[in-house]
Design a protein around this motif. Structure first.
Motif, PDB file in Angstrom:
ATOM      1  N   GLU A  24    -102.001  24.625  47.361  1.00  0.00           N
ATOM      2  CA  GLU A  24    -101.635  23.663  48.413  1.00  0.00           C
ATOM      3  C   GLU A  24    -102.609  22.489  48.456  1.00  0.00           C
ATOM      4  O   GLU A  24    -102.197  21.340  48.617  1.00  0.00           O
ATOM      5  N   ASP A  25    -103.896  22.772  48.279  1.00  0.00           N
ATOM      6  CA  ASP A  25    -104.892  21.705  48.269  1.00  0.00           C
ATOM      7  C   ASP A  25    -104.706  20.794  47.058  1.00  0.00           C
ATOM      8  O   ASP A  25    -104.818  19.574  47.171  1.00  0.00           O
ATOM      9  N   LEU A  26    -104.445  21.389  45.890  1.00  0.00           N
ATOM     10  CA  LEU A  26    -104.220  20.580  44.692  1.00  0.00           C
ATOM     11  C   LEU A  26    -102.989  19.699  44.872  1.00  0.00           C
ATOM     12  O   LEU A  26    -103.012  18.517  44.527  1.00  0.00           O
ATOM     13  N   LEU A  27    -101.933  20.256  45.419  1.00  0.00           N
ATOM     14  CA  LEU A  27    -100.713  19.489  45.646  1.00  0.00           C
ATOM     15  C   LEU A  27    -100.984  18.287  46.541  1.00  0.00           C
ATOM     16  O   LEU A  27    -100.511  17.178  46.286  1.00  0.00           O
ATOM     17  N   GLU A  28    -101.803  18.483  47.554  1.00  0.00           N
ATOM     18  CA  GLU A  28    -102.162  17.378  48.449  1.00  0.00           C
ATOM     19  C   GLU A  28    -102.946  16.301  47.689  1.00  0.00           C
ATOM     20  O   GLU A  28    -102.674  15.111  47.821  1.00  0.00           O
ATOM     21  N   VAL A  29    -103.903  16.726  46.855  1.00  0.00           N
ATOM     22  CA  VAL A  29    -104.721  15.776  46.091  1.00  0.00           C
ATOM     23  C   VAL A  29    -103.862  14.976  45.128  1.00  0.00           C
ATOM     24  O   VAL A  29    -103.921  13.747  45.083  1.00  0.00           O
ATOM     25  N   ILE A  30    -103.040  15.661  44.336  1.00  0.00           N
ATOM     26  CA  ILE A  30    -102.279  14.959  43.291  1.00  0.00           C
ATOM     27  C   ILE A  30    -101.057  14.218  43.827  1.00  0.00           C
ATOM     28  O   ILE A  30    -100.430  13.474  43.085  1.00  0.00           O
ATOM     29  N   SER A  31    -100.760  14.397  45.091  1.00  0.00           N
ATOM     30  CA  SER A  31     -99.673  13.638  45.705  1.00  0.00           C
ATOM     31  C   SER A  31    -100.151  12.323  46.302  1.00  0.00           C
ATOM     32  O   SER A  31     -99.345  11.477  46.688  1.00  0.00           O
ATOM     33  N   ASP A  32    -101.455  12.131  46.385  1.00  0.00           N
ATOM     34  CA  ASP A  32    -102.024  10.901  46.931  1.00  0.00           C
ATOM     35  C   ASP A  32    -101.690   9.727  46.008  1.00  0.00           C
ATOM     36  O   ASP A  32    -101.890   9.815  44.793  1.00  0.00           O
ATOM     37  N   PRO A  33    -101.173   8.624  46.542  1.00  0.00           N
ATOM     38  CA  PRO A  33    -100.783   7.480  45.702  1.00  0.00           C
ATOM     39  C   PRO A  33    -101.914   6.925  44.829  1.00  0.00           C
ATOM     40  O   PRO A  33    -101.688   6.568  43.674  1.00  0.00           O
ATOM     41  N   GLU A  34    -103.126   6.855  45.350  1.00  0.00           N
ATOM     42  CA  GLU A  34    -104.235   6.336  44.551  1.00  0.00           C
ATOM     43  C   GLU A  34    -104.624   7.308  43.447  1.00  0.00           C
ATOM     44  O   GLU A  34    -104.930   6.900  42.322  1.00  0.00           O
ATOM     45  N   VAL A  35    -104.603   8.596  43.728  1.00  0.00           N
ATOM     46  CA  VAL A  35    -104.886   9.602  42.702  1.00  0.00           C
ATOM     47  C   VAL A  35    -103.825   9.519  41.605  1.00  0.00           C
ATOM     48  O   VAL A  35    -104.143   9.569  40.417  1.00  0.00           O
ATOM     49  N   ARG A  36    -102.579   9.350  41.985  1.00  0.00           N
ATOM     50  CA  ARG A  36    -101.492   9.233  40.996  1.00  0.00           C
ATOM     51  C   ARG A  36    -101.713   8.011  40.105  1.00  0.00           C
ATOM     52  O   ARG A  36    -101.516   8.073  38.897  1.00  0.00           O
ATOM     53  N   ARG A  37    -102.141   6.910  40.681  1.00  0.00           N
ATOM     54  CA  ARG A  37    -102.388   5.700  39.894  1.00  0.00           C
ATOM     55  C   ARG A  37    -103.556   5.923  38.931  1.00  0.00           C
ATOM     56  O   ARG A  37    -103.466   5.606  37.748  1.00  0.00           O
ATOM     57  N   LEU A  38    -104.656   6.454  39.428  1.00  0.00           N
ATOM     58  CA  LEU A  38    -105.847   6.646  38.603  1.00  0.00           C
ATOM     59  C   LEU A  38    -105.619   7.635  37.466  1.00  0.00           C
ATOM     60  O   LEU A  38    -106.253   7.533  36.418  1.00  0.00           O
ATOM     61  N   THR A  39    -104.724   8.588  37.667  1.00  0.00           N
ATOM     62  CA  THR A  39    -104.426   9.568  36.621  1.00  0.00           C
ATOM     63  C   THR A  39    -103.188   9.197  35.806  1.00  0.00           C
ATOM     64  O   THR A  39    -102.868   9.877  34.841  1.00  0.00           O
ATOM     65  N   GLY A  40    -102.491   8.141  36.210  1.00  0.00           N
ATOM     66  CA  GLY A  40    -101.293   7.726  35.489  1.00  0.00           C
ATOM     67  C   GLY A  40    -100.155   8.721  35.619  1.00  0.00           C
ATOM     68  O   GLY A  40     -99.347   8.875  34.717  1.00  0.00           O
ATOM     69  N   SER A  41    -100.075   9.395  36.753  1.00  0.00           N
ATOM     70  CA  SER A  41     -99.066  10.441  36.975  1.00  0.00           C
ATOM     71  C   SER A  41     -97.794   9.842  37.566  1.00  0.00           C
ATOM     72  O   SER A  41     -97.759   9.493  38.744  1.00  0.00           O
ATOM     73  N   HIS A  42     -96.762   9.750  36.753  1.00  0.00           N
ATOM     74  CA  HIS A  42     -95.490   9.177  37.190  1.00  0.00           C
ATOM     75  C   HIS A  42     -94.596  10.196  37.889  1.00  0.00           C
ATOM     76  O   HIS A  42     -93.907   9.864  38.836  1.00  0.00           O
ATOM     77  N   GLY A  43     -94.574  11.416  37.401  1.00  0.00           N
ATOM     78  CA  GLY A  43     -93.614  12.412  37.879  1.00  0.00           C
ATOM     79  C   GLY A  43     -93.979  13.006  39.223  1.00  0.00           C
ATOM     80  O   GLY A  43     -95.050  12.801  39.768  1.00  0.00           O
ATOM     81  N   GLU A  44     -93.046  13.768  39.750  1.00  0.00           N
ATOM     82  CA  GLU A  44     -93.265  14.490  41.001  1.00  0.00           C
ATOM     83  C   GLU A  44     -93.806  15.877  40.684  1.00  0.00           C
ATOM     84  O   GLU A  44     -93.550  16.427  39.612  1.00  0.00           O
ATOM     85  N   PHE A  45     -94.552  16.436  41.617  1.00  0.00           N
ATOM     86  CA  PHE A  45     -95.116  17.759  41.432  1.00  0.00           C
ATOM     87  C   PHE A  45     -94.400  18.735  42.345  1.00  0.00           C
ATOM     88  O   PHE A  45     -94.193  18.465  43.521  1.00  0.00           O
ATOM     89  N   ASP A  46     -94.050  19.873  41.791  1.00  0.00           N
ATOM     90  CA  ASP A  46     -93.306  20.900  42.504  1.00  0.00           C
ATOM     91  C   ASP A  46     -94.255  22.062  42.819  1.00  0.00           C
ATOM     92  O   ASP A  46     -94.927  22.578  41.919  1.00  0.00           O
ATOM     93  N   GLU A  47     -94.310  22.458  44.085  1.00  0.00           N
ATOM     94  CA  GLU A  47     -95.240  23.508  44.501  1.00  0.00           C
ATOM     95  C   GLU A  47     -94.997  24.809  43.752  1.00  0.00           C
ATOM     96  O   GLU A  47     -95.943  25.478  43.338  1.00  0.00           O
ATOM     97  N   GLU A  48     -93.759  25.180  43.557  1.00  0.00           N
ATOM     98  CA  GLU A  48     -93.469  26.446  42.865  1.00  0.00           C
ATOM     99  C   GLU A  48     -93.951  26.415  41.418  1.00  0.00           C
ATOM    100  O   GLU A  48     -94.527  27.383  40.919  1.00  0.00           O
TER     101      GLU A  48
END
Length: 183
Positions: A24-48
């Motif tokens: 849950e904590d990781l999901l919160e971190v990687i869902s942050d818009p700035e974190v997504r930009r800095l990591t180049g993460s385009h896709g959505e993350f699914d908790e399951e």
């Protein structure tokens, strides 16, 4: 090479094997818009899917996934992956939540994982990539001994603009020289 999943303690952070308790904590971190930009993460993350992923990390001997904790809570993760046993090299990646930035947590986490890797494995080279707009991360990587080796031009298309990825690495002798001078 990474069968052992250690807990590494520093002055600011503790690194421990990732587990379901961190999802849950990781999901919160990687869902942050700035974190997504800095990591180049385009896709959505699914908790399951993250739960399934984290549930299997302990069994992986070709990678080391560690949660970064500080002040009793999860602040990010640091990973050694893409292991190349023939050439004794691997990749490093790190992600921190916004509240952890600028507090020295990332620097110490990287120093701890480099120390573990170079002291307990035969690794010779650890590499990473950082996007050209992430000056803060690049500064940290240089501070802990990573050296720029090249550039992947136009490696990331973000919001209609191309960005380069700067390739960096640290070699065992470079780390040893730095570690010796810090002792």
């Amino acid at each position: 090479m990474f069968a052992e999943k250690p807990t590494l303690k520093g002055e600011l952070v503790t690194l421990c094997p990732v587990g379901l308790e961190h999802v849950e904590d990781l999901l919160e971190v990687i869902s942050d818009p700035e974190v997504r930009r800095l990591t180049g993460s385009h896709g959505e993350f699914d908790e399951e899917r993250l739960r399934l992923w984290y549930a299997t990390r302990a069994a992986q001997t070709d990678r080391l996934d560690l949660a970064i904790t500080a002040d009793g809570g999860f602040v990010g993760e640091v990973v050694l992956n893409e292991l190349d046993t023939a050439n004794l090299s691997c990749n490093l990646r790190i992600v921190l939540g916004p509240a952890a930035v600028g507090r020295g947590y990332g620097t110490e986490a990287i120093e701890l994982v480099l120390g573990h890797a170079f002291r307990t494995t035969p690794l010779h080279r650890i590499r990473l990539g950082v996007f050209d707009f992430n000056g803060r991360a690049r500064h940290v990587y240089e501070k802990v001994g990573f050296i720029e080796e090249g550039v992947e031009r136009d490696a990331l298309l973000w919001e209609g603009k191309w960005h380069d990825a700067v390739l960096m690495a640290i070699l065992r002798p470079e780390w040893q020289a730095r570690a010796g001078s810090l002792a």
